[in-house]
Design a protein around this motif. Structure first.
Motif, PDB file in Angstrom:
ATOM      1  N   ASN A 171     -51.199 -62.050  21.244  1.00 56.36           N
ATOM      2  CA  ASN A 171     -50.520 -61.136  22.160  1.00 56.36           C
ATOM      3  C   ASN A 171     -49.013 -61.209  21.945  1.00 56.36           C
ATOM      4  O   ASN A 171     -48.451 -62.300  21.863  1.00 56.36           O
TER       5      ASN A 171
ATOM      6  N   VAL B 265     -43.709 -61.169  25.767  1.00 56.73           N
ATOM      7  CA  VAL B 265     -43.112 -60.305  26.781  1.00 56.73           C
ATOM      8  C   VAL B 265     -41.602 -60.415  26.648  1.00 56.73           C
ATOM      9  O   VAL B 265     -41.034 -61.499  26.704  1.00 56.73           O
TER      10      VAL B 265
ATOM     11  N   ARG C 294     -49.261 -54.539  30.431  1.00 56.21           N
ATOM     12  CA  ARG C 294     -49.799 -55.860  30.110  1.00 56.21           C
ATOM     13  C   ARG C 294     -50.765 -56.393  31.173  1.00 56.21           C
ATOM     14  O   ARG C 294     -51.096 -57.554  31.177  1.00 56.21           O
TER      15      ARG C 294
ATOM     16  N   ALA D  20     -50.787 -62.218  32.077  1.00 51.26           N
ATOM     17  CA  ALA D  20     -50.604 -60.940  31.400  1.00 51.26           C
ATOM     18  C   ALA D  20     -51.768 -60.772  30.442  1.00 51.26           C
ATOM     19  O   ALA D  20     -51.978 -61.620  29.568  1.00 51.26           O
ATOM     20  N   ASP D  21     -52.567 -59.716  30.632  1.00 50.68           N
ATOM     21  CA  ASP D  21     -53.759 -59.513  29.795  1.00 50.68           C
ATOM     22  C   ASP D  21     -54.654 -60.741  29.798  1.00 50.68           C
ATOM     23  O   ASP D  21     -55.144 -61.186  28.763  1.00 50.68           O
TER      24      ASP D  21
END
Length: 247
Positions: free
Chosen positions: A83, A86, A104, A143-144
């Protein structure tokens, strides 16, 4: 998806090192979603041959992205995209809202919600006498479905009616707005330190891994401190961005 040989070009006349040219372009493909999380890359020998680069140059490029947290080497699997990090602008926004903007899929796990007496930095930040009741909350932000931040916040006790349910579904600043509290400014300090064993477990980070730290005191439009936050972020998955201008 097109083969990356068509998406990455190497300029041998450029003063930019070859490894960095390759790494920078591959990073863009990861960050714009062309290479999705979980995508597997060819091995370094094959990639070096395809792009006419030496194997040490390709190894350096791939290690650069591994160090940035964009690629992971897994035994028996090879090199995979993880991933993307961020990248958060330094603005008076909440992490929940920033993740929503980046699609996200944020969610929160409320680890604790209690009344606690203010002491030390908390009392100073909220401008209350030591021992004054505050609402103390501790959350793990995802996030995710990947843990990305461990957040502790203290608020004046009479400010909001908080529940674990609304904290799990909403960002703190959205709850401020719902209550008619307008944020005007904040004082913020950013740093870094090593993770403790407990923090490593919660954030699925390696023991002693690097965490970004942020302390923020937010003020409402009347100048009253309404929040003191002490947050930890995985440096492998998170960065702060800011724009600098000349005066």
């Amino acid at each position: 998806m097109e083969p990356i040989t068509r998406l990455i070009s190497i300029d041998r006349s450029s003063p930019v090192p070859l490894y960095f040219q390759f790494a920078q372009q591959l990073q863009r493909l990861i960050e714009d979603g062309t290479l999705a999380p979980g995508a597997r890359l060819e091995n370094e020998i094959s990639l070096a041959d395809r792009f006419g680069l030496s194997r040490p140059t390709m190894r350096q490029a791939m290690q650069h992205l591994v160090d940035k947290g964009l690629l992971a080497r897994k035994r028996g699997v090879g090199t995979q995209v993880v991933n993307s990090r961020v990248r958060r602008p330094v603005e008076l926004t909440s992490l929940f809202e920033d993740l929503l903007r980046e699609n996200r899929r944020p969610r929160s796990e409320v680890l604790s919600l209690r009344t606690a007496p203010a002491a030390g930095r908390v009392a100073a930040a909220l401008r209350v006498e030591p021992g004054t009741d505050t609402v103390a909350l501790r959350r793990l932000r995802y996030a995710d479905d990947e843990p990305i931040a461990l957040m502790e916040n203290h608020l004046p006790a009479d400010l909001l009616d908080l529940t674990e349910e609304n904290l799990a579904e909403h960002g703190l600043y959205a709850l401020f707005r719902q209550a008619g509290i307008a944020l005007r400014s904040a004082e913020q300090t950013i740093g870094a330190r090593r993770a403790t064993a407990a923090e490593s477990r919660l954030l699925t980070e390696s023991r002693g891994g690097t965490l970004l730290t942020m302390e923020r005191t937010a003020l409402d439009d009347g100048g009253r401190p309404v929040e003191f936050g002490s947050h930890l972020y995985r440096a492998s998955r998170y960065s702060f961005e800011m724009t600098l201008t000349a005066s």
